[in-house]
Write a protein that holds these residues in place. Structure first.
Motif, PDB file in Angstrom:
ATOM      1  N   LYS A   1       0.840  -1.197   0.000  1.00  0.00           N
ATOM      2  CA  LYS A   1       0.000   0.000   0.000  1.00  0.00           C
ATOM      3  C   LYS A   1       0.878   1.251   0.000  1.00  0.00           C
ATOM      4  O   LYS A   1       1.903   1.310   0.675  1.00  0.00           O
ATOM      5  CB  LYS A   1      -0.918   0.017   1.230  1.00  0.00           C
ATOM      6  N   GLU A   2       0.460   2.245  -0.769  1.00  0.00           N
ATOM      7  CA  GLU A   2       1.168   3.519  -0.817  1.00  0.00           C
ATOM      8  C   GLU A   2       0.705   4.414   0.330  1.00  0.00           C
ATOM      9  O   GLU A   2      -0.388   4.248   0.878  1.00  0.00           O
ATOM     10  CB  GLU A   2       0.918   4.213  -2.155  1.00  0.00           C
TER      11      GLU A   2
ATOM     12  N   HIS B   1      -0.224   7.486   0.245  1.00  0.00           N
ATOM     13  CA  HIS B   1      -1.384   8.324  -0.057  1.00  0.00           C
ATOM     14  C   HIS B   1      -2.689   7.547   0.098  1.00  0.00           C
ATOM     15  O   HIS B   1      -3.749   8.146   0.324  1.00  0.00           O
ATOM     16  CB  HIS B   1      -1.273   8.901  -1.475  1.00  0.00           C
ATOM     17  N   GLU B   2      -2.650   6.215  -0.010  1.00  0.00           N
ATOM     18  CA  GLU B   2      -3.850   5.422   0.226  1.00  0.00           C
ATOM     19  C   GLU B   2      -4.230   5.449   1.705  1.00  0.00           C
ATOM     20  O   GLU B   2      -5.416   5.498   2.045  1.00  0.00           O
ATOM     21  CB  GLU B   2      -3.618   3.987  -0.245  1.00  0.00           C
ATOM     22  N   CYS B   3      -3.229   5.417   2.565  1.00  0.00           N
ATOM     23  CA  CYS B   3      -3.499   5.543   4.001  1.00  0.00           C
ATOM     24  C   CYS B   3      -3.922   6.967   4.354  1.00  0.00           C
ATOM     25  O   CYS B   3      -4.774   7.171   5.231  1.00  0.00           O
ATOM     26  CB  CYS B   3      -2.264   5.146   4.805  1.00  0.00           C
TER      27      CYS B   3
ATOM     28  N   LEU C   1      -5.635   8.914   2.560  1.00  0.00           N
ATOM     29  CA  LEU C   1      -7.029   9.085   2.167  1.00  0.00           C
ATOM     30  C   LEU C   1      -7.983   8.656   3.273  1.00  0.00           C
ATOM     31  O   LEU C   1      -9.112   9.138   3.356  1.00  0.00           O
ATOM     32  CB  LEU C   1      -7.305   8.280   0.886  1.00  0.00           C
ATOM     33  N   TRP C   2      -7.525   7.786   4.145  1.00  0.00           N
ATOM     34  CA  TRP C   2      -8.338   7.296   5.252  1.00  0.00           C
ATOM     35  C   TRP C   2      -8.145   8.133   6.518  1.00  0.00           C
ATOM     36  O   TRP C   2      -8.739   7.841   7.552  1.00  0.00           O
ATOM     37  CB  TRP C   2      -7.987   5.831   5.524  1.00  0.00           C
TER      38      TRP C   2
ATOM     39  N   ARG D   1     -12.914   3.830  -3.849  1.00  0.00           N
ATOM     40  CA  ARG D   1     -11.736   4.687  -3.940  1.00  0.00           C
ATOM     41  C   ARG D   1     -10.655   4.264  -2.959  1.00  0.00           C
ATOM     42  O   ARG D   1      -9.472   4.401  -3.244  1.00  0.00           O
ATOM     43  CB  ARG D   1     -12.127   6.143  -3.671  1.00  0.00           C
ATOM     44  N   LEU D   2     -11.075   3.764  -1.807  1.00  0.00           N
ATOM     45  CA  LEU D   2     -10.120   3.368  -0.777  1.00  0.00           C
ATOM     46  C   LEU D   2      -9.709   1.920  -1.005  1.00  0.00           C
ATOM     47  O   LEU D   2     -10.556   1.029  -1.094  1.00  0.00           O
ATOM     48  CB  LEU D   2     -10.749   3.534   0.606  1.00  0.00           C
ATOM     49  N   LYS D   3      -8.415   1.689  -1.113  1.00  0.00           N
ATOM     50  CA  LYS D   3      -7.891   0.359  -1.410  1.00  0.00           C
ATOM     51  C   LYS D   3      -7.592  -0.458  -0.162  1.00  0.00           C
ATOM     52  O   LYS D   3      -7.118  -1.585  -0.267  1.00  0.00           O
ATOM     53  CB  LYS D   3      -6.609   0.485  -2.245  1.00  0.00           C
TER      54      LYS D   3
END
Length: 340
Positions: free
Chosen positions: A57-58, A60-62, A64-65, A167-169
């Motif tokens: 996981k990148e 920016h994915e975290c 976003l949360w 959108r959230l991975k």
């Protein structure tokens, strides 16, 4: 059944530490619970009971949360403050007001208004919750103030979770781990700056074994309850009776009823009536909304499958067209032979 048992025991352990022992230092108490959650996550991953967390996981994915982590922290902090002063039945009944946010989340996710029956159940839940606050013989202004903060933060958390679908991975377990880890990082310095760490040093039950047993149980049981809720939510796709909101409403009724045998509480006839109405209407709303949600998802799945079928079979299901295509191919072969 397992979720209901974990729900009841978790609330009982929290209530025991907060009200009976009067350990009213939420930054330390919630910091401890989330720290236990982080440690248990690492232990479950190490033993192979859970998949690896945040692998591949990148950042920016975290990131976003991050709003979800903030609302989670506010909800557990305010919930701890509210549960310290409010009886368990009142706390759970007022918590049911978050159904408004759940209905809003469904409206955003499916872009359709819920059924009339669901709407009526929601309005009756709200009205009975307000009546509970009005007729409460043990009315505590601070407790009701914190439960309002808890309701809003919990509802916004649910709406944001629905908005991030697609959108959230992050997996649900990864989102929960991020919430726990973020809470530990924030609550650790806050316990010092807000003065909870210094005040807790004079806590009268600091060296009593029952205090540590209650704290350990609250952290472990809370973590297991959240993991069980995630499993139930994942199983909801194929079984409507496993809907987490329905199971949670049943667990709330069971918890509110059994708490009367362990914790003192003042009653009146109208107060009891509104408590019962609130719990029953919440169950009706959860059951109706779960069926409505499943119908909407099935319709969406059918429409997607129809679109995929039309894309993969542009000629429809007509059996004569493939035969015509074969004749056309034979004619092309004959032309090639004549030209050669």
């Amino acid at each position: 059944m397992l979720f209901s048992l974990l729900f009841v025991t978790t609330n009982f352990a929290n209530k025991y530490v907060l009200s009976i022992l009067k350990f009213t230092y939420p930054t330390i108490f919630q910091g401890w619970q989330t720290l236990v959650g982080v440690v248990m996550f690492r232990a479950l991953v190490s033993t192979g009971h859970l998949d690896g967390l945040l692998h591949g996981k990148e950042w920016h994915e975290c990131a976003l949360w991050l709003p979800g982590m903030m609302f989670f922290l506010i909800s557990i902090y305010s919930g701890s403050k509210a549960l310290a002063t409010l009886p368990i039945p009142v706390f759970l009944s007022m918590q049911n007001m978050s159904l408004v946010f759940r209905a809003t989340a469904d409206l955003i996710g499916y872009r359709k208004i819920v059924s009339v029956y669901t709407y009526v159940m929601m309005m009756m839940t709200l009205a009975s919750a307000l009546a509970i606050a009005k007729t409460d013989p043990q009315f505590e202004p601070d407790g009701y103030l914190w439960i309002c903060v808890h309701i809003v933060s919990l509802g916004v958390f649910e709406i944001y979770t629905n908005l991030m679908k697609g959108r959230l991975k992050l997996r649900p377990t990864e989102r929960l781990f991020c919430c726990y880890f973020y809470s530990v990082i924030v609550l650790a310095p806050c316990s010092y700056f807000l003065g909870d760490a210094l005040e807790a040093a004079t806590f009268p039950y600091l060296y009593f074994g029952q205090f540590y047993v209650g704290c350990i149980l609250s952290g472990v049981l809370g973590m297991l309850m959240n993991l069980c809720a995630i499993r139930l939510h994942e199983a909801n796709s194929s079984h409507s009776f496993l809907d987490i909101s329905t199971v949670q409403s049943i667990a709330k009724m069971f918890c509110a009823a059994t708490s009367l045998a362990f914790y003192d509480m003042s009653f009146s006839s109208t107060f009891n009536l509104f408590l019962i109405v609130n719990m029953l209407c919440t169950f009706g709303f959860s059951e109706s909304s779960s069926h409505w949600r499943i119908q909407q998802e099935s319709q969406m799945n059918h429409s997607k499958s129809d679109q995929n079928l039309e894309t993969s079979l542009p000629w429809g299901l007509d059996e004569e067209i493939p035969a015509g295509l074969k004749r056309h191919e034979l004619q092309q072969d004959m032309i090639r032979v004549q030209m050669s």
